[in-house]
Design an enzyme around this catalytic site. Structure first.
Site, short mmCIF file in Angstrom:
data_model
loop_
_atom_site.label_atom_id
_atom_site.label_comp_id
_atom_site.label_asym_id
_atom_site.label_seq_id
_atom_site.Cartn_x
_atom_site.Cartn_y
_atom_site.Cartn_z
N LEU A 55 15.70 -86.16 -59.69
CA LEU A 55 16.48 -87.33 -60.08
C LEU A 55 17.14 -87.14 -61.45
O LEU A 55 18.12 -87.81 -61.75
CB LEU A 55 15.59 -88.58 -60.09
CG LEU A 55 15.01 -88.98 -58.72
CD1 LEU A 55 14.07 -90.16 -58.87
CD2 LEU A 55 16.11 -89.27 -57.71
N HIS A 80 5.85 -80.57 -59.42
CA HIS A 80 7.18 -80.87 -59.95
C HIS A 80 7.09 -81.95 -61.03
O HIS A 80 7.64 -81.80 -62.13
CB HIS A 80 8.09 -81.32 -58.80
CG HIS A 80 9.47 -81.71 -59.22
ND1 HIS A 80 10.56 -80.92 -58.95
CD2 HIS A 80 9.94 -82.80 -59.88
CE1 HIS A 80 11.65 -81.51 -59.42
NE2 HIS A 80 11.30 -82.66 -60.00
#
Length: 168
Positions: free
Chosen positions: A89, A130
């Site tokens: 994002l 992540h």
């Protein structure tokens, strides 16, 4: 809704600080992060991505896991690895294959400060790694070769330049 910080923002390259207060302010932040992540159609979101330098991330993989991980520590990783496409994002519009351990064990605290452990594989293991990277100032593109990373940054910049023009 919170603003999602993108490539180039200093907070994304800093090591985050431990969460020490498990209070209503933390609950508000966690709820806002879940809402922001859902609105952005993500599966994970780390506090640095919303400009908060705390060791906290949220994950929502429908049917698998919806949880806040506070002060997480990856305590074990598998020798076996898995390569899959990742996006972020904070680097919208670009994706690349990233190799990571196939399985992880992570220990963290919940919203009350209670310690829990998760053994994860597949998408959950990848999402944990992540998001945990964000807490250490690492983006997924930092795991690529220099040539691959430069290509991803160029693609990101080209995409952003085009979207800024459309908005003007």
């Amino acid at each position: 809704m919170l603003d999602i910080y993108t490539l180039g923002e200093e907070v994304l390259s800093e090591k985050s600080q431990p969460v020490t207060k498990f209070d209503s302010g933390l609950r508000v932040l966690v709820d806002a992060m879940f809402e922001t992540m859902a609105e952005a159609d993500g599966v994970g979101l780390a506090a640095p991505q919303v400009g908060v330098s705390l060791r906290l991330f949220v994950i929502n993989i429908h049917g698998v896991e919806k949880r806040a991980y506070i002060n997480p520590q990856i305590i074990e990783t598998s020798i076996e690895t898995d390569t899959a496409e990742e996006g972020c994002l904070s680097v919208p519009g670009v994706w690349h294959d990233v190799e990571r351990p196939a399985r992880v064990n992570v220990q963290a605290q919940d919203i009350e400060g209670k310690v829990f452990t998760v053994k994860a594989e597949g998408l959950l293991a990848r999402a944990i790694q992540h998001e945990n990277d964000h807490l250490n100032g690492t983006l997924f593109i930092d795991r690529l070769t220099l040539e691959e990373r430069e290509s991803m940054v160029k693609a990101y910049e080209k995409r952003n330049k085009a979207s800024r023009r459309r908005k003007a």
